[in-house]
Write a protein that holds these residues in place. Structure first.
Motif, PDB file in Angstrom:
ATOM      1  N   LEU A 115      50.102 -21.704   9.922  1.00  0.00           N
ATOM      2  CA  LEU A 115      49.485 -21.014   8.652  1.00  0.00           C
ATOM      3  C   LEU A 115      48.211 -21.959   8.364  1.00  0.00           C
ATOM      4  N   GLN A 116      48.296 -23.130   8.485  1.00  0.00           N
ATOM      5  CA  GLN A 116      47.168 -23.778   8.452  1.00  0.00           C
ATOM      6  C   GLN A 116      45.863 -23.280   9.354  1.00  0.00           C
ATOM      7  N   ARG A 117      46.231 -23.102  10.578  1.00  0.00           N
ATOM      8  CA  ARG A 117      45.414 -22.647  11.722  1.00  0.00           C
ATOM      9  C   ARG A 117      44.716 -21.068  11.137  1.00  0.00           C
ATOM     10  N   ILE A 118      45.631 -20.438  10.597  1.00  0.00           N
ATOM     11  CA  ILE A 118      44.914 -18.956   9.860  1.00  0.00           C
ATOM     12  C   ILE A 118      44.333 -19.342   8.975  1.00  0.00           C
ATOM     13  N   ASP A 169      47.103 -13.273  15.442  1.00  0.00           N
ATOM     14  CA  ASP A 169      47.814 -13.096  16.646  1.00  0.00           C
ATOM     15  C   ASP A 169      47.460 -14.351  17.691  1.00  0.00           C
ATOM     16  N   GLU A 170      46.606 -15.337  17.125  1.00  0.00           N
ATOM     17  CA  GLU A 170      46.369 -16.527  18.143  1.00  0.00           C
ATOM     18  C   GLU A 170      46.896 -17.711  17.525  1.00  0.00           C
ATOM     19  N   ALA A 171      46.818 -17.804  16.246  1.00  0.00           N
ATOM     20  CA  ALA A 171      47.244 -19.134  15.653  1.00  0.00           C
ATOM     21  C   ALA A 171      48.710 -19.649  16.066  1.00  0.00           C
ATOM     22  N   GLY A 172      49.817 -18.401  16.016  1.00  0.00           N
ATOM     23  CA  GLY A 172      50.959 -18.913  16.312  1.00  0.00           C
ATOM     24  C   GLY A 172      51.129 -19.567  17.918  1.00  0.00           C
ATOM     25  N   HIS A 173      50.536 -18.991  18.695  1.00  0.00           N
ATOM     26  CA  HIS A 173      50.529 -18.905  20.147  1.00  0.00           C
ATOM     27  C   HIS A 173      50.077 -20.368  20.413  1.00  0.00           C
ATOM     28  N   ARG A 174      48.762 -20.755  19.710  1.00  0.00           N
ATOM     29  CA  ARG A 174      48.178 -22.023  20.026  1.00  0.00           C
ATOM     30  C   ARG A 174      48.846 -23.089  19.605  1.00  0.00           C
TER      31      ARG A 174
END
Length: 308
Positions: A102-105, A112-117
């Protein structure tokens, strides 16, 4: 009965969450020594909160339920935004991978990329927690009559924070089982295993298949664990939820395992609530949960709205 079962899912989730919160991280012997058999909502303990206080399990499920009720369908960007706003509010309990994704978002990465990264940056052993499984039950209500869509949204929603295939497919199997309970499928778990076939990771299938044998009355040796690993949480939640003689027994037995008690209790509670209905949950528990009325209302709205 469909509405009672739907309300049972969300209220059962909250009951397991709140009953387990005060003893989270304790081993089962410690729970027994200090609390006896946990059959009442307790104050203080882990996280030092009043009796009936929900944790991130129910709070994130509320984010999903509110989004589904407002939009009538899964809007992943909106769900992700609600998660981020919840994180900004400073919750007393939030998982490491959830917080990092969530910090990435929050920092501008696409939902749709943050969780994968975050998953790719994590090492084995810390990359397949139960943080998406604990919150995903509202989708089972909204998509109970659309199994293919339920698979899709369960996976996409999990991947916002937990992209590991074991997390995504645990959410799928859990939600498909809940949907079968809502629609009175006689054996709610077995057809899901058949339908998912080779798509289902072997670790999940190996953990869940013994439960189907137990439900058929066959003698099985199931070694249940109380960790935060998504596969063991799924196994324990399904086992207690599907085999207990009452909703209260399912939740209490799950909490008495110790360990990740709020999430184990929440998953077992959602399953038991779907089996027995909201009226089977002890009223003395429900009156302690401030969010109970909203959870009832959301479940009712999601049973009326057919997601597109």
């Amino acid at each position: 009965m469909a509405q009672s079962r739907a309300q049972g899912i969300l209220l059962g989730l909250a009951c397991g969450d709140t009953l387990g919160r005060p003893v989270e991280f304790q081993n089962p012997n410690r729970v027994k020594e200090t609390r006896g058999r946990v059959t009442e909502m307790l104050a203080h303990g882990t996280h030092g909160q009043p009796a009936g206080t929900i944790t991130d399990d129910t709070e994130m499920a509320l984010c999903i339920g509110r989004s589904l009720a407002e939009h009538g369908t899964f809007e992943p960007k909106d769900v992700a935004a609600r998660f981020v706003e919840w994180k900004r509010s400073g919750p007393f309990d939030i998982g490491i991978m959830t917080s990092s994704a969530l910090q990435r978002i929050q920092n501008g990465e696409p939902w749709d990329e943050a969780g994968h990264r975050e998953w790719e940056a994590s090492v084995e052993g810390s990359n397949a927690g139960n943080g998406s499984l604990m919150r995903c039950a509202p989708y089972a209500i909204a998509y109970r009559d659309a199994p293919d869509e339920l698979v899709k949204v369960s996976r996409q929603s999990s991947a916002i924070t937990h992209a590991d295939p074991r997390c995504q497919w645990s959410c799928v199997l859990f939600n498909r089982t809940l949907a079968n309970l809502l629609t009175d499928v006689e054996r709610p778990l077995e057809p899901v295993l058949d339908d998912l076939g080779p798509d289902l990771p072997d670790e999940i299938r190996s953990a869940v298949e013994p439960i189907t044998a137990a439900l058929r009355g066959e003698p099985v040796d199931i070694s249940l664990e109380n960790s935060g690993y998504v596969v063991t949480t799924l196994q324990v939640g399904l086992y207690h939820g599907l085999t207990a003689e009452s909703a209260a027994d399912a939740i209490v037995d799950a909490v008495m395992m110790g360990g990740d008690t709020d999430t184990i209790g929440a998953v077992a509670g959602a399953v038991a609530g779907a089996r027995f209905g909201a009226d089977a949950l002890p009223e003395r528990w429900l009156v302690e949960i401030d969010e109970a009325d909203e959870l009832r209302q959301l479940a009712s709205e999601l049973t009326k709205k057919r997601s597109k």
